[in-house]
Write a protein that holds these residues in place. Sequence first.
Motif, PDB file in Angstrom:
ATOM      1  N   ILE C  21       0.849  -1.193   0.000  1.00 28.36           N
ATOM      2  CA  ILE C  21       0.000   0.000   0.000  1.00 28.36           C
ATOM      3  C   ILE C  21       0.888   1.248   0.000  1.00 28.36           C
ATOM      4  CG2 ILE C  21      -1.851   1.203   1.200  1.00 28.36           C
ATOM      5  CD1 ILE C  21      -2.812  -1.465   0.606  1.00 28.36           C
ATOM      6  N   PHE C  22       1.920   1.192   0.856  1.00 24.95           N
ATOM      7  CA  PHE C  22       2.842   2.301   0.974  1.00 24.95           C
ATOM      8  C   PHE C  22       3.504   2.582  -0.381  1.00 24.95           C
ATOM      9  CE2 PHE C  22       6.690   4.268   2.918  1.00 24.95           C
ATOM     10  CZ  PHE C  22       6.010   5.284   3.569  1.00 24.95           C
ATOM     11  N   ASN C  23       3.890   1.521  -1.088  1.00 20.29           N
ATOM     12  CA  ASN C  23       4.501   1.691  -2.408  1.00 20.29           C
ATOM     13  C   ASN C  23       3.551   2.377  -3.374  1.00 20.29           C
ATOM     14  OD1 ASN C  23       6.738   0.436  -1.490  1.00 20.29           O
ATOM     15  ND2 ASN C  23       6.398  -1.494  -2.568  1.00 20.29           N
ATOM     16  N   ALA C  24       2.277   1.991  -3.336  1.00 23.23           N
ATOM     17  CA  ALA C  24       1.314   2.613  -4.237  1.00 23.23           C
ATOM     18  C   ALA C  24       1.202   4.108  -3.939  1.00 23.23           C
ATOM     19  CB  ALA C  24      -0.045   1.936  -4.106  1.00 23.23           C
ATOM     20  N   LEU C  25       1.237   4.463  -2.646  1.00 22.86           N
ATOM     21  CA  LEU C  25       1.140   5.882  -2.294  1.00 22.86           C
ATOM     22  C   LEU C  25       2.385   6.642  -2.755  1.00 22.86           C
ATOM     23  CD1 LEU C  25      -0.437   5.610   1.248  1.00 22.86           C
ATOM     24  CD2 LEU C  25      -1.536   6.237  -0.886  1.00 22.86           C
ATOM     25  N   LEU C  26       3.550   6.008  -2.576  1.00 22.77           N
ATOM     26  CA  LEU C  26       4.783   6.648  -3.044  1.00 22.77           C
ATOM     27  C   LEU C  26       4.740   6.831  -4.558  1.00 22.77           C
ATOM     28  CD1 LEU C  26       7.570   4.889  -0.981  1.00 22.77           C
ATOM     29  CD2 LEU C  26       6.881   7.268  -0.894  1.00 22.77           C
ATOM     30  N   PHE C  27       4.207   5.826  -5.230  1.00 24.59           N
ATOM     31  CA  PHE C  27       4.056   5.911  -6.686  1.00 24.59           C
ATOM     32  C   PHE C  27       3.196   7.115  -7.052  1.00 24.59           C
ATOM     33  CE2 PHE C  27       1.778   4.551 -10.555  1.00 24.59           C
ATOM     34  CZ  PHE C  27       2.865   4.402 -11.395  1.00 24.59           C
ATOM     35  N   PHE C  28       2.125   7.309  -6.299  1.00 24.24           N
ATOM     36  CA  PHE C  28       1.241   8.455  -6.512  1.00 24.24           C
ATOM     37  C   PHE C  28       2.030   9.765  -6.396  1.00 24.24           C
ATOM     38  CE2 PHE C  28      -1.404  11.671  -4.394  1.00 24.24           C
ATOM     39  CZ  PHE C  28      -2.333  11.884  -5.385  1.00 24.24           C
ATOM     40  N   ILE C  29       2.854   9.868  -5.338  1.00 22.46           N
ATOM     41  CA  ILE C  29       3.621  11.093  -5.128  1.00 22.46           C
ATOM     42  C   ILE C  29       4.574  11.342  -6.304  1.00 22.46           C
ATOM     43  CG2 ILE C  29       5.324  12.204  -3.646  1.00 22.46           C
ATOM     44  CD1 ILE C  29       4.082  10.636  -1.321  1.00 22.46           C
ATOM     45  N   LEU C  60      -3.510   5.647 -11.718  1.00 19.90           N
ATOM     46  CA  LEU C  60      -2.378   4.724 -11.818  1.00 19.90           C
ATOM     47  C   LEU C  60      -2.086   4.083 -10.463  1.00 19.90           C
ATOM     48  CD1 LEU C  60      -0.113   6.784 -14.204  1.00 19.90           C
ATOM     49  CD2 LEU C  60      -1.375   4.714 -14.714  1.00 19.90           C
ATOM     50  N   ALA C  61      -2.132   4.896  -9.391  1.00 25.16           N
ATOM     51  CA  ALA C  61      -1.805   4.354  -8.071  1.00 25.16           C
ATOM     52  C   ALA C  61      -2.824   3.296  -7.661  1.00 25.16           C
ATOM     53  CB  ALA C  61      -1.760   5.479  -7.045  1.00 25.16           C
ATOM     54  N   ILE C  62      -4.108   3.569  -7.927  1.00 27.15           N
ATOM     55  CA  ILE C  62      -5.146   2.602  -7.562  1.00 27.15           C
ATOM     56  C   ILE C  62      -4.972   1.314  -8.362  1.00 27.15           C
ATOM     57  CG2 ILE C  62      -7.621   2.137  -7.756  1.00 27.15           C
ATOM     58  CD1 ILE C  62      -8.147   4.901  -6.790  1.00 27.15           C
ATOM     59  N   LEU C  63      -4.628   1.469  -9.628  1.00 25.87           N
ATOM     60  CA  LEU C  63      -4.440   0.279 -10.445  1.00 25.87           C
ATOM     61  C   LEU C  63      -3.257  -0.545  -9.927  1.00 25.87           C
ATOM     62  CD1 LEU C  63      -6.126  -0.710 -12.632  1.00 25.87           C
ATOM     63  CD2 LEU C  63      -4.696   0.382 -14.301  1.00 25.87           C
ATOM     64  N   MET C  64      -2.197   0.158  -9.498  1.00 20.22           N
ATOM     65  CA  MET C  64      -1.049  -0.543  -8.906  1.00 20.22           C
ATOM     66  C   MET C  64      -1.461  -1.308  -7.654  1.00 20.22           C
ATOM     67  SD  MET C  64       1.816   0.063 -10.502  1.00 20.22           S
ATOM     68  CE  MET C  64       3.190   0.087  -9.382  1.00 20.22           C
ATOM     69  N   ALA C  65      -2.321  -0.669  -6.838  1.00 19.71           N
ATOM     70  CA  ALA C  65      -2.707  -1.304  -5.586  1.00 19.71           C
ATOM     71  C   ALA C  65      -3.640  -2.483  -5.831  1.00 19.71           C
ATOM     72  CB  ALA C  65      -3.378  -0.277  -4.672  1.00 19.71           C
ATOM     73  N   VAL C  66      -4.519  -2.344  -6.829  1.00 23.29           N
ATOM     74  CA  VAL C  66      -5.573  -3.330  -7.033  1.00 23.29           C
ATOM     75  C   VAL C  66      -5.092  -4.523  -7.841  1.00 23.29           C
ATOM     76  CG1 VAL C  66      -7.749  -3.665  -8.253  1.00 23.29           C
ATOM     77  CG2 VAL C  66      -7.453  -1.724  -6.775  1.00 23.29           C
ATOM     78  N   GLU C  67      -4.096  -4.287  -8.709  1.00 26.16           N
ATOM     79  CA  GLU C  67      -3.712  -5.264  -9.725  1.00 26.16           C
ATOM     80  C   GLU C  67      -3.389  -6.634  -9.128  1.00 26.16           C
ATOM     81  OE1 GLU C  67      -0.329  -7.348 -10.735  1.00 26.16           O
ATOM     82  OE2 GLU C  67       0.147  -5.371  -9.917  1.00 26.16           O
ATOM     83  N   GLY C  68      -2.710  -6.653  -7.964  1.00 26.91           N
ATOM     84  CA  GLY C  68      -2.324  -7.938  -7.385  1.00 26.91           C
ATOM     85  C   GLY C  68      -3.232  -8.420  -6.277  1.00 26.91           C
ATOM     86  N   MET C  69      -4.447  -7.849  -6.252  1.00 25.75           N
ATOM     87  CA  MET C  69      -5.372  -8.049  -5.138  1.00 25.75           C
ATOM     88  C   MET C  69      -5.698  -9.515  -4.856  1.00 25.75           C
ATOM     89  SD  MET C  69      -8.796  -6.026  -5.295  1.00 25.75           S
ATOM     90  CE  MET C  69     -10.317  -6.709  -4.863  1.00 25.75           C
ATOM     91  N   LEU C 102     -11.098   1.344   1.487  1.00 24.76           N
ATOM     92  CA  LEU C 102     -10.879   2.102   2.723  1.00 24.76           C
ATOM     93  C   LEU C 102      -9.391   2.296   2.977  1.00 24.76           C
ATOM     94  CD1 LEU C 102     -13.483   0.558   5.181  1.00 24.76           C
ATOM     95  CD2 LEU C 102     -13.425   2.875   4.259  1.00 24.76           C
ATOM     96  N   VAL C 103      -8.637   1.214   2.824  1.00 24.95           N
ATOM     97  CA  VAL C 103      -7.229   1.269   3.204  1.00 24.95           C
ATOM     98  C   VAL C 103      -6.415   2.136   2.246  1.00 24.95           C
ATOM     99  CG1 VAL C 103      -5.166  -0.126   3.498  1.00 24.95           C
ATOM    100  CG2 VAL C 103      -7.327  -0.909   4.421  1.00 24.95           C
ATOM    101  N   VAL C 104      -6.761   2.122   0.959  1.00 28.05           N
ATOM    102  CA  VAL C 104      -5.957   2.886  -0.004  1.00 28.05           C
ATOM    103  C   VAL C 104      -6.422   4.332  -0.100  1.00 28.05           C
ATOM    104  CG1 VAL C 104      -5.209   3.038  -2.394  1.00 28.05           C
ATOM    105  CG2 VAL C 104      -5.392   0.824  -1.306  1.00 28.05           C
ATOM    106  N   VAL C 105      -7.750   4.541  -0.093  1.00 25.08           N
ATOM    107  CA  VAL C 105      -8.235   5.893  -0.366  1.00 25.08           C
ATOM    108  C   VAL C 105      -8.073   6.816   0.840  1.00 25.08           C
ATOM    109  CG1 VAL C 105     -10.350   7.199  -0.767  1.00 25.08           C
ATOM    110  CG2 VAL C 105      -9.735   5.362  -2.285  1.00 25.08           C
ATOM    111  N   ALA C 106      -8.178   6.273   2.060  1.00 30.15           N
ATOM    112  CA  ALA C 106      -8.059   7.136   3.237  1.00 30.15           C
ATOM    113  C   ALA C 106      -6.722   7.894   3.258  1.00 30.15           C
ATOM    114  CB  ALA C 106      -8.257   6.312   4.508  1.00 30.15           C
TER     115      ALA C 106
END
Lengths: 58, 248, 220
Positions: C21-29, C60-69, C102-106
């Motif tokens: 999750i942290f990686n996806a957020l960093l990717f967003f930044i 893009l960040a959401i797709l990164m987070a969701v892709e391996g769900m 919840l965990v990614v969007v918050a």
Amino acid sequence: MAFNNFSEFLIMGAHGIYVWSAYGFSAFALAWLVWNTLATRRKTRNSLRKRLLRNQNR
Amino acid sequence: MSWAWFHKLGSPKWFFSWSKSWALPLFCVGCVCLFVGLVWGLAFAPADYQQGNSFRIIYIHVPVAMLAQSCYLALGVAGFVFLVWQMKMAPVFIKSMAPVGAVMALIALVSGAIWGKPTWGTWWVWDARLTSVLVLFLLYMGIIALQNSLDDLVLVNKAAAVISVLGLINLPIIKYSVVLLETLHQGPTFTLTKKPEMPPEMWLPLLFSVIGLYCFVAGLVLWRMQTEILKREHRSNWVKQEVMEHGL
Amino acid sequence: MTYSSFIRSEFLVLWRRKQDIFNALLFFIIVVALFPIGINSSAEFLAPAAAGIVWCAVMLAILMAVEGMFKEDYWDGSLEQWIVSGLSLPLLILLKVIVQWLVVVAPLLVMMPLFSEMLYLPSLSFWVLIMTLLLGSPSLFFIGAVGAALTMSIKQGAVLVMLLILPFYLPVIIFSTLAVKAAEAGLPYSGLLAMLLAMSLLSLVISPLMTAIAVKASVN
């Protein structure tokens, strides 16, 4: 007939390059599609037939 | 009304023998109509008073654009049929149709770009219809890529059906959303309800090439479906017989 | 297995995999930072483009987070457990997607004030942007879940998911950025927000069913 002679038909009032390149690309793509369809069809048939013949001879 | 034809469609053997008598005639009729429409449109139809001769691209551009959308509609319907009734021929249809639709969308994009240059002065504008055809092309490529990267046949069938149905649901939303971005494209040439604004000597050849391309594509897809059936049913006896008897 | 134990274990798994999750957020930044650095860092360019930049990065960040769900669940056999548990598979998937959301969007929302400052977003449209994120992002998760389920048996599926799913995201980004632009121009934007909500609700109904079909087909 909208054109008086053949060279006028090719030039198309300065738009020839656009018209002919559009048609050229379309013809190329459609021809590729037909070729691809028929080639895979032939290939599939031939490979199936070869496999059958091999199994029969065994 | 009898539903027997619908159930027959579920049988690869019946479909194969049926398609054998239809593929070639459809393809030939399509080629002839397309040829008549294109030669008529290119050489005999009068030039447009505004766009001059560049408008002659319409005789290929409009048919392929219509086909690109119709093919996707057909994919979505086939996907739905497969998910609901598990009909065996539906995934075969999706597999055969997707590359054809992708080529149609690609031709529509390229011929549209070439037409845009003399008419609007640029190769590309982010206009509603261009964007939606681009998205359509990407959707086709997605389906093809998904089918190529999965190995299990059951999964390939289900996955292609799911993504086609989703695309069918999403396509109207995409079209509506890109219309909200500004629009530069001329309105549709043919609508079912209104008389076309063009004179008949301009739209008649177009009608020929549209009908011709539909038949042309139908023939091609029937051939592709035959190939796909042979690949999938290669263990059954009727395929063995078929291959040995008519090896081409 | 019950629904509540399922939700608890999902939270627990996400907590253990917090690095992802942290990686996806960093990717967003990083994606957000690319625009001022790569194109133009002046306020005249960034202020009108801010909503679009944020939305591109969010997608893009959401797709990164969701892709391996579903990947881990697929390889460790949890998916079989879901199917034999007797609970409704679409409902389980729905719960899982909501937990992910919840965990990614918050944290994304928490970071948003910072980014609106960095991108010179006009303060007037800040809340509209937050609204579009809240209403639009659920549909991104639901659509992404279908892509994740379809590709979970492939080891390297990230690019395929992008190719498959990004075209479906286009209406969401168009409605969202148009809503922000309308708010900046002083025009009514509630219709566009309603469209976003409608898309989220539609995908909430359809996606769990489709995902369940894909899950069942992959497991067998």
